[in-house]
Design a protein around this motif. Structure first.
Motif, PDB file in Angstrom:
ATOM      1  N   MET A   1      13.977 -34.197  -4.711  1.00 59.94           N
ATOM      2  CA  MET A   1      13.977 -33.436  -3.480  1.00 59.94           C
ATOM      3  C   MET A   1      14.015 -34.359  -2.264  1.00 59.94           C
ATOM      4  SD  MET A   1      14.302 -30.532  -4.677  1.00 59.94           S
ATOM      5  CE  MET A   1      14.378 -29.711  -3.088  1.00 59.94           C
ATOM      6  N   LEU A   2      13.346 -35.515  -2.350  1.00 62.21           N
ATOM      7  CA  LEU A   2      13.429 -36.473  -1.256  1.00 62.21           C
ATOM      8  C   LEU A   2      14.860 -36.961  -1.068  1.00 62.21           C
ATOM      9  CD1 LEU A   2      10.235 -38.674  -1.610  1.00 62.21           C
ATOM     10  CD2 LEU A   2      10.889 -37.277   0.333  1.00 62.21           C
ATOM     11  N   SER A  61       9.384 -41.312   5.979  1.00 60.66           N
ATOM     12  CA  SER A  61      10.118 -42.367   5.289  1.00 60.66           C
ATOM     13  C   SER A  61      11.600 -42.200   5.581  1.00 60.66           C
ATOM     14  CB  SER A  61       9.880 -42.284   3.769  1.00 60.66           C
ATOM     15  OG  SER A  61      10.632 -41.228   3.204  1.00 60.66           O
ATOM     16  N   ALA A  62      12.400 -43.125   5.120  1.00 60.45           N
ATOM     17  CA  ALA A  62      13.851 -43.003   5.283  1.00 60.45           C
ATOM     18  C   ALA A  62      14.421 -41.899   4.407  1.00 60.45           C
ATOM     19  CB  ALA A  62      14.528 -44.328   4.962  1.00 60.45           C
ATOM     20  N   CYS A  63      13.603 -41.369   3.499  1.00 61.41           N
ATOM     21  CA  CYS A  63      14.008 -40.238   2.672  1.00 61.41           C
ATOM     22  C   CYS A  63      13.546 -38.915   3.268  1.00 61.41           C
ATOM     23  CB  CYS A  63      13.440 -40.387   1.262  1.00 61.41           C
ATOM     24  SG  CYS A  63      14.118 -41.777   0.331  1.00 61.41           S
ATOM     25  N   GLY A  64      12.908 -38.947   4.431  1.00 56.98           N
ATOM     26  CA  GLY A  64      12.416 -37.744   5.066  1.00 56.98           C
ATOM     27  C   GLY A  64      10.905 -37.766   5.205  1.00 56.98           C
ATOM     28  N   SER A  65      10.362 -36.701   5.749  1.00 56.60           N
ATOM     29  CA  SER A  65       8.917 -36.568   5.879  1.00 56.60           C
ATOM     30  C   SER A  65       8.330 -36.076   4.568  1.00 56.60           C
ATOM     31  CB  SER A  65       8.572 -35.576   6.994  1.00 56.60           C
ATOM     32  OG  SER A  65       9.092 -36.003   8.229  1.00 56.60           O
ATOM     33  N   ALA A  66       7.120 -36.524   4.255  1.00 53.84           N
ATOM     34  CA  ALA A  66       6.506 -36.140   2.988  1.00 53.84           C
ATOM     35  C   ALA A  66       5.011 -35.958   3.164  1.00 53.84           C
ATOM     36  CB  ALA A  66       6.784 -37.200   1.920  1.00 53.84           C
TER      37      ALA A  66
END
Length: 283
Positions: A48-49, A112-117
């Motif tokens: 999902m990330l 992160s560079a993959c989005g917010s988590a």
């Protein structure tokens, strides 16, 4: 576990207590929706990330300066020691051609560079920025609710995420990336996500073997801690606990028995070559 025998890494960034910068990226509400959908579809947090990163075009990390790390915080010292030992082992195994990852400590949520988590998804590795993200409260939750815990179990979790970094920088994860680009299904018992996670478990076992040879730091019960944790976070164990039923078609990490078996495989051999889960007929 006598972890203080290891060299402490300088690649730990402490973002605890920092707020996620506003603007850019999908946002926490959007991420929450994406992850709820992911859970319903049986997709892994990492998958999902990756999906979120594609939507955002790779959201940038917050540029706010990091708070200085307290050298007297024993939890940070532990993380630095384990990460430092992974750096030493993988630099040796990869002949010094190992780009060391940064491990980011956060509380609650992180960009992160993959989005917010959110910390609810547990520790994760983001290939887009080659960083590992951990909310240390996960270790408390692991012991309290998942049936795992202990210092070597925590070391195993860190080594597993480092294993994903090793997969990324050496090209071992390419079958997963290629399948994702092609839009093929990744989850399911025996699927590519399961094989990727089991390989990371095996690589964590390789690290544990090599580190033990270097430091003789394991104590009675340490291996059992790691195996108990690997068992507790198997797909079947987690699904049985949360849903009351096991759905193999939605597996993303492997069963409890598989996770323990692949960790043992790496620990028993100390050889990364023994970790080719993508080619294995029996997982």
């Amino acid at each position: 576990m006598k972890w203080n025998r290891a060299r402490r890494s300088r690649n730990v960034e402490d973002r605890r207590g920092r707020k996620v910068a506003a603007g850019g990226g999908t946002g926490l509400v959007g991420i929450g929706i994406v992850f709820v959908i992911g859970l319903l579809l049986g997709k892994s947090p990492m998958e999902m990330l990756g999906f979120v990163a594609q939507l955002d075009g790779g959201a940038a990390s917050s540029s706010a300066p990091s708070d200085p790390i307290d050298p007297n915080d024993p939890r940070v010292a532990f993380v630095e020691a384990i990460l430092g030992e992974t750096e030493d082992i993988w630099n040796e195994l990869l002949d010094g051609r190992y780009p060391e990852p940064t491990l980011v400590l956060f509380t609650g949520r992180v960009q992160s560079a993959c989005g917010s988590a959110s910390s609810a998804m547990g520790p994760f590795y983001c290939p887009a920025d080659r960083q590992i993200y951990i909310d240390l409260s996960f270790f408390e939750e692991m012991e309290r609710s998942l049936g795992g815990g202990g210092d070597f179990a925590e070391a195993y979790v860190i080594a597993h995420e480092v294993g994903h970094h090793v997969q990324h920088v050496t090209g071992l994860s390419e079958p997963v990336y290629e399948a994702r680009r092609a839009g093929r299904s990744l989850q399911g018992d025996g699927g590519l996500l399961v094989r990727q996670e089991l390989q990371a478990d095996c690589l964590a076992g390789v690290w544990a073997n090599r580190a033990q040879q270097r430091h003789a730091w394991l104590e009675p019960g340490d291996i059992e801690e790691a195996l108990a944790t690997a068992t507790a976070i198997g797909d079947d164990a987690l699904q049985r606990r949360s849903r009351g039923v096991v759905v193999p078609d939605s597996f993303t990490h492997g069963t409890a028995a598989q996770r323990a078996r692949w960790f043992r495989r790496g620990f028993g051999s100390g050889d990364p070559g023994a970790c080719d889960s993508f080619a294995a007929e029996r997982l």
